[in-house]
Design a protein around this motif. Sequence first.
Motif, PDB file in Angstrom:
ATOM      1  N   LEU A  77     -22.441 -19.379  52.837  1.00 27.72           N
ATOM      2  CA  LEU A  77     -21.905 -18.697  54.014  1.00 27.72           C
ATOM      3  C   LEU A  77     -20.385 -18.643  54.007  1.00 27.72           C
ATOM      4  O   LEU A  77     -19.793 -17.911  54.806  1.00 27.72           O
ATOM      5  N   SER A  78     -19.757 -19.409  53.101  1.00 30.61           N
ATOM      6  CA  SER A  78     -18.297 -19.497  53.073  1.00 30.61           C
ATOM      7  C   SER A  78     -17.659 -18.700  51.951  1.00 30.61           C
ATOM      8  O   SER A  78     -16.429 -18.623  51.885  1.00 30.61           O
ATOM      9  N   GLN A  79     -18.458 -18.133  51.051  1.00 25.05           N
ATOM     10  CA  GLN A  79     -17.899 -17.471  49.882  1.00 25.05           C
ATOM     11  C   GLN A  79     -17.188 -16.162  50.250  1.00 25.05           C
ATOM     12  O   GLN A  79     -17.448 -15.575  51.306  1.00 25.05           O
ATOM     13  N   PRO A  80     -16.267 -15.701  49.396  1.00 27.23           N
ATOM     14  CA  PRO A  80     -15.428 -14.541  49.757  1.00 27.23           C
ATOM     15  C   PRO A  80     -16.214 -13.316  50.206  1.00 27.23           C
ATOM     16  O   PRO A  80     -15.821 -12.671  51.186  1.00 27.23           O
ATOM     17  N   TRP A  81     -17.311 -12.987  49.516  1.00 25.27           N
ATOM     18  CA  TRP A  81     -18.053 -11.804  49.931  1.00 25.27           C
ATOM     19  C   TRP A  81     -18.692 -12.011  51.302  1.00 25.27           C
ATOM     20  O   TRP A  81     -18.762 -11.081  52.120  1.00 25.27           O
ATOM     21  N   ALA A  82     -19.162 -13.230  51.566  1.00 21.73           N
ATOM     22  CA  ALA A  82     -19.742 -13.501  52.887  1.00 21.73           C
ATOM     23  C   ALA A  82     -18.691 -13.334  53.980  1.00 21.73           C
ATOM     24  O   ALA A  82     -18.966 -12.744  55.032  1.00 21.73           O
ATOM     25  N   VAL A  83     -17.473 -13.831  53.722  1.00 25.39           N
ATOM     26  CA  VAL A  83     -16.410 -13.733  54.734  1.00 25.39           C
ATOM     27  C   VAL A  83     -15.950 -12.288  54.888  1.00 25.39           C
ATOM     28  O   VAL A  83     -15.887 -11.749  55.998  1.00 25.39           O
ATOM     29  N   LEU A  84     -15.621 -11.658  53.763  1.00 19.94           N
ATOM     30  CA  LEU A  84     -15.111 -10.284  53.806  1.00 19.94           C
ATOM     31  C   LEU A  84     -16.165  -9.311  54.311  1.00 19.94           C
ATOM     32  O   LEU A  84     -15.937  -8.551  55.263  1.00 19.94           O
ATOM     33  N   GLY A  85     -17.332  -9.321  53.669  1.00 22.17           N
ATOM     34  CA  GLY A  85     -18.394  -8.402  54.078  1.00 22.17           C
ATOM     35  C   GLY A  85     -18.905  -8.692  55.469  1.00 22.17           C
ATOM     36  O   GLY A  85     -19.123  -7.777  56.274  1.00 22.17           O
ATOM     37  N   GLY A  86     -19.110  -9.982  55.770  1.00 22.47           N
ATOM     38  CA  GLY A  86     -19.645 -10.331  57.082  1.00 22.47           C
ATOM     39  C   GLY A  86     -18.737  -9.917  58.220  1.00 22.47           C
ATOM     40  O   GLY A  86     -19.196  -9.385  59.239  1.00 22.47           O
ATOM     41  N   GLN A  87     -17.433 -10.138  58.050  1.00 18.42           N
ATOM     42  CA  GLN A  87     -16.492  -9.778  59.113  1.00 18.42           C
ATOM     43  C   GLN A  87     -16.340  -8.263  59.245  1.00 18.42           C
ATOM     44  O   GLN A  87     -16.383  -7.709  60.347  1.00 18.42           O
ATOM     45  N   LEU A  88     -16.160  -7.559  58.121  1.00 18.45           N
ATOM     46  CA  LEU A  88     -15.921  -6.112  58.186  1.00 18.45           C
ATOM     47  C   LEU A  88     -17.160  -5.344  58.622  1.00 18.45           C
ATOM     48  O   LEU A  88     -17.082  -4.420  59.445  1.00 18.45           O
ATOM     49  N   ILE A  89     -18.312  -5.701  58.061  1.00 18.24           N
ATOM     50  CA  ILE A  89     -19.545  -5.007  58.431  1.00 18.24           C
ATOM     51  C   ILE A  89     -19.863  -5.243  59.903  1.00 18.24           C
ATOM     52  O   ILE A  89     -20.260  -4.322  60.636  1.00 18.24           O
ATOM     53  N   SER A  90     -19.677  -6.474  60.365  1.00 15.41           N
ATOM     54  CA  SER A  90     -19.946  -6.771  61.774  1.00 15.41           C
ATOM     55  C   SER A  90     -18.985  -6.023  62.683  1.00 15.41           C
ATOM     56  O   SER A  90     -19.376  -5.519  63.749  1.00 15.41           O
ATOM     57  N   ALA A  91     -17.710  -5.931  62.281  1.00 13.15           N
ATOM     58  CA  ALA A  91     -16.745  -5.170  63.065  1.00 13.15           C
ATOM     59  C   ALA A  91     -17.129  -3.695  63.112  1.00 13.15           C
ATOM     60  O   ALA A  91     -17.052  -3.052  64.167  1.00 13.15           O
ATOM     61  N   LEU A  92     -17.548  -3.164  61.975  1.00 18.16           N
ATOM     62  CA  LEU A  92     -17.969  -1.755  61.919  1.00 18.16           C
ATOM     63  C   LEU A  92     -19.152  -1.510  62.845  1.00 18.16           C
ATOM     64  O   LEU A  92     -19.182  -0.515  63.597  1.00 18.16           O
ATOM     65  N   VAL A  93     -20.127  -2.406  62.816  1.00 15.90           N
ATOM     66  CA  VAL A  93     -21.301  -2.262  63.683  1.00 15.90           C
ATOM     67  C   VAL A  93     -20.892  -2.377  65.152  1.00 15.90           C
ATOM     68  O   VAL A  93     -21.320  -1.580  65.996  1.00 15.90           O
ATOM     69  N   ALA A  96     -27.551  -6.073  59.324  1.00 16.04           N
ATOM     70  CA  ALA A  96     -26.718  -5.498  58.268  1.00 16.04           C
ATOM     71  C   ALA A  96     -26.231  -6.571  57.293  1.00 16.04           C
ATOM     72  O   ALA A  96     -26.218  -6.364  56.074  1.00 16.04           O
ATOM     73  N   MET A  97     -25.843  -7.729  57.816  1.00 16.98           N
ATOM     74  CA  MET A  97     -25.382  -8.808  56.938  1.00 16.98           C
ATOM     75  C   MET A  97     -26.508  -9.320  56.051  1.00 16.98           C
ATOM     76  O   MET A  97     -26.284  -9.672  54.886  1.00 16.98           O
ATOM     77  N   HIS A  98     -27.705  -9.373  56.579  1.00 19.99           N
ATOM     78  CA  HIS A  98     -28.853  -9.789  55.768  1.00 19.99           C
ATOM     79  C   HIS A  98     -29.009  -8.873  54.557  1.00 19.99           C
ATOM     80  O   HIS A  98     -29.115  -9.337  53.415  1.00 19.99           O
ATOM     81  N   TYR A  99     -29.041  -7.569  54.803  1.00 16.32           N
ATOM     82  CA  TYR A  99     -29.285  -6.624  53.708  1.00 16.32           C
ATOM     83  C   TYR A  99     -28.082  -6.504  52.774  1.00 16.32           C
ATOM     84  O   TYR A  99     -28.246  -6.209  51.586  1.00 16.32           O
ATOM     85  N   ALA A 100     -26.897  -6.756  53.280  1.00 14.05           N
ATOM     86  CA  ALA A 100     -25.701  -6.702  52.426  1.00 14.05           C
ATOM     87  C   ALA A 100     -25.439  -8.044  51.740  1.00 14.05           C
ATOM     88  O   ALA A 100     -24.477  -8.168  50.977  1.00 14.05           O
ATOM     89  N   ARG A 101     -26.284  -9.037  51.999  1.00 17.37           N
ATOM     90  CA  ARG A 101     -26.177 -10.368  51.392  1.00 17.37           C
ATOM     91  C   ARG A 101     -24.817 -11.009  51.683  1.00 17.37           C
ATOM     92  O   ARG A 101     -24.176 -11.562  50.800  1.00 17.37           O
ATOM     93  N   CYS A 102     -24.395 -10.910  52.910  1.00 14.92           N
ATOM     94  CA  CYS A 102     -23.110 -11.498  53.303  1.00 14.92           C
ATOM     95  C   CYS A 102     -23.240 -12.155  54.672  1.00 14.92           C
ATOM     96  O   CYS A 102     -22.424 -11.927  55.562  1.00 14.92           O
ATOM     97  N   GLY A 123     -19.245 -13.465  61.931  1.00 20.32           N
ATOM     98  CA  GLY A 123     -19.376 -12.016  62.044  1.00 20.32           C
ATOM     99  C   GLY A 123     -20.029 -11.607  63.355  1.00 20.32           C
ATOM    100  O   GLY A 123     -19.687 -10.567  63.934  1.00 20.32           O
ATOM    101  N   GLY A 124     -20.961 -12.429  63.839  1.00 21.89           N
ATOM    102  CA  GLY A 124     -21.575 -12.127  65.132  1.00 21.89           C
ATOM    103  C   GLY A 124     -20.553 -12.147  66.252  1.00 21.89           C
ATOM    104  O   GLY A 124     -20.599 -11.316  67.162  1.00 21.89           O
ATOM    105  N   ALA A 125     -19.609 -13.091  66.182  1.00 20.34           N
ATOM    106  CA  ALA A 125     -18.547 -13.139  67.184  1.00 20.34           C
ATOM    107  C   ALA A 125     -17.639 -11.924  67.090  1.00 20.34           C
ATOM    108  O   ALA A 125     -17.163 -11.403  68.102  1.00 20.34           O
TER     109      ALA A 125
END
Length: 317
Positions: free
Chosen positions: A73-89, A114-120, A125-127
């Motif tokens: 949950l802490s790796q770069p793709w999780a942070v980058l993808g999770g934050q950006l995808i959640s913001a987009l949604v 979205a985070m589930h399917y993007a594996r991030c 990201g929920g916040a």
Amino acid sequence: MAALWQRLLHVLGWREDATSHAEKLISALGAFCALGAVWVVTHWVMPAEAALWVVASTGASAVLLFAVPHGPLSQPWAVLGGQLISALVGISCQQLLPDHPLTPALAVALAILAMHYARCIHPPGGATALTCVVAGPGIHALGYQFLFTPVLLNVGVILLVAVLFNSLFPWRRYPAALARQPLRPTPPPGLAPEDIHHALRQLDSYIDIRFDDLLEIMQLAHQHAEQQRLGSTDILPGACYSNGQPGARWSIRQVTGLPPRQPGRSARVVYRVLAGAEAGSHGSCRVAELAAWAQFAVRPSEHGWQRCSPAESQQAG
């Protein structure tokens, strides 16, 4: 009463923490440095009111990046993808359903999907998705610009600090892929990586541990168990021993006697089965056979059986 209290702690998820005091302090110091940098950058490009919301979301990311830097949950793709995808949604939900009572819940739910399917998967990201909906006119006015300033900007800052800070300590690794592992960990004899992968899929739940980390933990545990294996001299009268087997094969034997060794014959031992398979029965065998059967010595405790040295088990018996 003690048993009830322990049961309550178990249900609540409270458990022992193996990390050292130094590790805890380093985690706190890393989060302080990262949030300090994020605060400065955020207030540089945004009004103070809007910046407060962004720092609140990034603070949750800091917990993961510096308390569990090796976790998925802490790796770069999780942070980058999770934050950006959640913001987009979140922004999209606010644009399509402004001020609707269910928009906040919908934004978080779709962000999780979205985070589930993007594996991030990244809990903060929920916040972020929720912030895009409920933060007020200051955030709403930014529209999709919110993706870049401040979300992308802050994610970049916290990731940079995480890489630099964690690199100062050899036992910490970030990203996890930079860890120096000369050989791929192998599971203990009798298990293959495919077996562990199958077990994880049977759980059908997201597990916050890397597959390689799980293999390494099992390998280290197996090495420790091999180093602690008992010999014939470790079989003591009155001591209790466990075979360490799972499920119905688990058993506890207590040595009740070590008859005098007869010339020309192997030393023998008399035992009784205290718990597990064949509980209540008695038997005898060669001392070497019991040492081969036993994985470790144990002693009774209020929570069951506790691993200990043969001498401690003998004293408890």
